[in-house]
Design a protein around this motif. Sequence first.
Motif, PDB file in Angstrom:
ATOM      1  N   ILE A 386      21.235  -0.998  16.510  1.00  0.00           N
ATOM      2  CA  ILE A 386      20.690  -0.205  17.610  1.00  0.00           C
ATOM      3  C   ILE A 386      21.732   0.833  18.000  1.00  0.00           C
ATOM      4  CG2 ILE A 386      20.099  -0.224  20.078  1.00  0.00           C
ATOM      5  CD1 ILE A 386      18.694  -2.859  19.623  1.00  0.00           C
ATOM      6  N   ARG A 387      21.312   2.082  18.054  1.00  0.00           N
ATOM      7  CA  ARG A 387      22.201   3.149  18.516  1.00  0.00           C
ATOM      8  C   ARG A 387      21.815   3.483  19.954  1.00  0.00           C
ATOM      9  NH1 ARG A 387      22.783   8.785  15.304  1.00  0.00           N
ATOM     10  NH2 ARG A 387      23.609   7.374  13.711  1.00  0.00           N
ATOM     11  N   GLU A 388      22.711   3.209  20.879  1.00  0.00           N
ATOM     12  CA  GLU A 388      22.413   3.408  22.301  1.00  0.00           C
ATOM     13  C   GLU A 388      22.014   4.866  22.558  1.00  0.00           C
ATOM     14  OE1 GLU A 388      22.254   0.959  24.366  1.00  0.00           O
ATOM     15  OE2 GLU A 388      23.151  -0.595  23.116  1.00  0.00           O
ATOM     16  N   SER A 389      20.807   5.073  23.058  1.00  0.00           N
ATOM     17  CA  SER A 389      20.290   6.419  23.272  1.00  0.00           C
ATOM     18  C   SER A 389      19.020   6.318  24.104  1.00  0.00           C
ATOM     19  CB  SER A 389      19.997   7.103  21.925  1.00  0.00           C
ATOM     20  OG  SER A 389      19.212   6.244  21.095  1.00  0.00           O
ATOM     21  N   GLU A 390      18.612   7.457  24.680  1.00  0.00           N
ATOM     22  CA  GLU A 390      17.439   7.454  25.550  1.00  0.00           C
ATOM     23  C   GLU A 390      16.906   8.868  25.700  1.00  0.00           C
ATOM     24  OE1 GLU A 390      16.200   5.848  30.048  1.00  0.00           O
ATOM     25  OE2 GLU A 390      18.288   5.764  29.347  1.00  0.00           O
ATOM     26  N   THR A 391      15.584   8.987  25.713  1.00  0.00           N
ATOM     27  CA  THR A 391      14.934  10.262  26.015  1.00  0.00           C
ATOM     28  C   THR A 391      13.580   9.968  26.648  1.00  0.00           C
ATOM     29  OG1 THR A 391      14.092  12.344  25.104  1.00  0.00           O
ATOM     30  CG2 THR A 391      13.990  10.429  23.657  1.00  0.00           C
ATOM     31  N   GLY A 392      13.375  10.464  27.845  1.00  0.00           N
ATOM     32  CA  GLY A 392      12.125  10.200  28.552  1.00  0.00           C
ATOM     33  C   GLY A 392      11.892   8.714  28.751  1.00  0.00           C
ATOM     34  N   LEU A 393      10.695   8.237  28.391  1.00  0.00           N
ATOM     35  CA  LEU A 393      10.387   6.814  28.560  1.00  0.00           C
ATOM     36  C   LEU A 393      10.856   5.983  27.374  1.00  0.00           C
ATOM     37  CD1 LEU A 393       7.712   5.909  26.670  1.00  0.00           C
ATOM     38  CD2 LEU A 393       6.552   7.336  28.325  1.00  0.00           C
ATOM     39  N   TRP A 394      11.462   6.620  26.386  1.00  0.00           N
ATOM     40  CA  TRP A 394      11.908   5.937  25.168  1.00  0.00           C
ATOM     41  C   TRP A 394      13.393   5.597  25.281  1.00  0.00           C
ATOM     42  CZ3 TRP A 394       7.565   5.630  22.072  1.00  0.00           C
ATOM     43  CH2 TRP A 394       6.560   6.565  22.322  1.00  0.00           C
ATOM     44  N   GLY A 494      15.957  10.198  20.447  1.00  0.00           N
ATOM     45  CA  GLY A 494      16.637  11.478  20.613  1.00  0.00           C
ATOM     46  C   GLY A 494      15.989  12.591  19.815  1.00  0.00           C
ATOM     47  N   THR A 495      16.668  13.053  18.776  1.00  0.00           N
ATOM     48  CA  THR A 495      16.217  14.186  17.984  1.00  0.00           C
ATOM     49  C   THR A 495      15.891  13.759  16.558  1.00  0.00           C
ATOM     50  OG1 THR A 495      18.451  14.730  17.217  1.00  0.00           O
ATOM     51  CG2 THR A 495      17.731  15.678  19.336  1.00  0.00           C
ATOM     52  N   VAL A 496      15.212  14.646  15.819  1.00  0.00           N
ATOM     53  CA  VAL A 496      14.923  14.367  14.412  1.00  0.00           C
ATOM     54  C   VAL A 496      16.217  14.207  13.624  1.00  0.00           C
ATOM     55  CG1 VAL A 496      13.972  15.341  12.276  1.00  0.00           C
ATOM     56  CG2 VAL A 496      12.639  15.429  14.386  1.00  0.00           C
ATOM     57  N   THR A 497      17.200  15.057  13.921  1.00  0.00           N
ATOM     58  CA  THR A 497      18.491  14.937  13.232  1.00  0.00           C
ATOM     59  C   THR A 497      19.136  13.587  13.515  1.00  0.00           C
ATOM     60  OG1 THR A 497      18.861  17.322  13.322  1.00  0.00           O
ATOM     61  CG2 THR A 497      20.790  15.929  12.991  1.00  0.00           C
ATOM     62  N   GLY A 498      19.102  13.172  14.781  1.00  0.00           N
ATOM     63  CA  GLY A 498      19.673  11.882  15.141  1.00  0.00           C
ATOM     64  C   GLY A 498      18.935  10.735  14.486  1.00  0.00           C
ATOM     65  N   ALA A 499      17.608  10.831  14.422  1.00  0.00           N
ATOM     66  CA  ALA A 499      16.817   9.787  13.775  1.00  0.00           C
ATOM     67  C   ALA A 499      17.151   9.698  12.289  1.00  0.00           C
ATOM     68  CB  ALA A 499      15.330  10.062  13.972  1.00  0.00           C
ATOM     69  N   THR A 500      17.287  10.848  11.652  1.00  0.00           N
ATOM     70  CA  THR A 500      17.622  10.873  10.230  1.00  0.00           C
ATOM     71  C   THR A 500      19.009  10.292   9.986  1.00  0.00           C
ATOM     72  OG1 THR A 500      16.240  12.841   9.935  1.00  0.00           O
ATOM     73  CG2 THR A 500      17.845  12.362   8.213  1.00  0.00           C
ATOM     74  N   ASP A 501      19.956  10.619  10.852  1.00  0.00           N
ATOM     75  CA  ASP A 501      21.316  10.063  10.726  1.00  0.00           C
ATOM     76  C   ASP A 501      21.278   8.546  10.888  1.00  0.00           C
ATOM     77  OD1 ASP A 501      22.300  12.586  10.370  1.00  0.00           O
ATOM     78  OD2 ASP A 501      23.028  12.824  12.437  1.00  0.00           O
ATOM     79  N   TYR A 502      20.488   8.067  11.854  1.00  0.00           N
ATOM     80  CA  TYR A 502      20.381   6.599  12.042  1.00  0.00           C
ATOM     81  C   TYR A 502      19.837   5.948  10.790  1.00  0.00           C
ATOM     82  CZ  TYR A 502      18.660   2.055  13.353  1.00  0.00           C
ATOM     83  OH  TYR A 502      18.418   0.703  13.369  1.00  0.00           O
ATOM     84  N   LEU A 503      18.746   6.475  10.266  1.00  0.00           N
ATOM     85  CA  LEU A 503      18.116   5.874   9.080  1.00  0.00           C
ATOM     86  C   LEU A 503      19.047   5.893   7.872  1.00  0.00           C
ATOM     87  CD1 LEU A 503      14.537   7.342   9.495  1.00  0.00           C
ATOM     88  CD2 LEU A 503      15.185   4.949   9.747  1.00  0.00           C
TER      89      LEU A 503
END
Length: 509
Positions: A386-394, A494-503
Amino acid sequence: MEETTVDLAVVGGGPTGMLTALLAKRMGASVCVLDGKPRALRLGRADALNARSQQYLQIVGILETLSSQGLKCNTSSIFADGKFTSRQSHWWEKLEHVLHKNFLMIGQPVVEQILAAELGDSIVFSEPVESVRENEKGVDVYAISGHIVHATYCVAADGARSATRQALDIPFKGTKPEMTWAVLDTFMDSDFPRCPEIITFELNGESRVAWIPRERDMCRFYILLDGEINEERSKESIKKHLAPYRVEFTKKEWFSTFEVKERVAETFISRNGSGRIILAGDAAHCHSVNGGQGLNTGLADAFGLGWRMAYILKHGDRLAPGAAQKILQSFDVERRKVAENVVAVAARLVRDTKHEASQYVGNVEKNAAYITGMGITYDDLQSPVIRESETGLWKAGCPCPDFEVKVPGSTEDGKWFYQVVEYGKFRVLVSGDHGGNFGKFNDLVAWHKLVPNVDGQQSDLNGESASTYLTDIVKSGEEFAVVVRPDMYLAYAGTVTGATDYLAEIFAN
């Protein structure tokens, strides 16, 4: 001497063990479940599925069958001095982004029988296990019959007295309050005003009887007695608490007693976290039944463990270096902390039974996050996946919200997100204009574009590698990307870039 070789051996054929095996099997792993019972449970044990468990079983595909037999209940009442003094359900009603805002009252035997039928010949009953031996390459499970199961990994779901845990010499620490409860499943003839509510009965300033509504018009009672505990004294106590109403017991289905124990294993993975045997369910944690936590916590263990086992056993070539160990370690980090919290919640509730009912129900409300299951989170635990992060209700570490979705251009009615997902994949939910620059990875990652649900709205994907849903959960101009793990917890927000980095930390490109 019969010998079987599989990817995953499971010791214990209760709901936790069977669901773990079923999910891993559906993802391609060969499994074998050994259980000493002659068949799936027929009577007694747990009696309620909370909101989170219903979400899990929706994805598994068995919730509709259970719902058709069960009873919905979201109200906790207090009965004292011959009358109802309060009724409350607001902690259920205020849940957001949840379809089933209630307990589904259904006996554990029904759950077990459905899971056993799904597993088919992958579960072997009347096969008690004698010993489990682990080595560097795998685990050997020895049944009393002489049957040996060779496996790469083993899940020990063999109950609170787990012989596997004891053989591994894993400490099972906690407390043992001097409380033994009786539990009675019965049918009765009474002029008491029947209602689909959990009723706490108060008498002489204590709350020693609870009535749980059940399927088939059956009644379950939990009774705390001093001195000798037997069926007749339990029935006498029930009658006193339901006075002035008449009570006649017409048919007993099950009577038992249980001693309250509150314990959590020091580790859920053998060899101090580096081994091949994983504890789950009551083998890993046990506590009082108050709050309906036992079955639900075990199902959550299984829902979080099935994909992990399948990824490690069958999809290791798709994982990034070191990802398999992170995935396994995260189970111990996340579920052991949850178990500790569940034990604490149940401990507070069981001790409240020696006080006024308002105190008991008040603590139910305070601990609604665990009672409903929807507030159980993995954030702030330093989980390696889990990468600690938050955006809106997510928010990473929290359950993925459920929400209504509709396929653009479809004439079919909309569905809820948990009704359309398949177990086993990471999912990336993307909102906003990102030009279709979505990462590919592999078929264990599914990309979904969320589009505001505006009348007449259509969406042209322009070749993007994502399926599109119209939904009210996103608004026009909102941009984000969130990663949802196979157990439907958010891993990144967060962002698409962040999601891609996580994956990229999980999967090899």
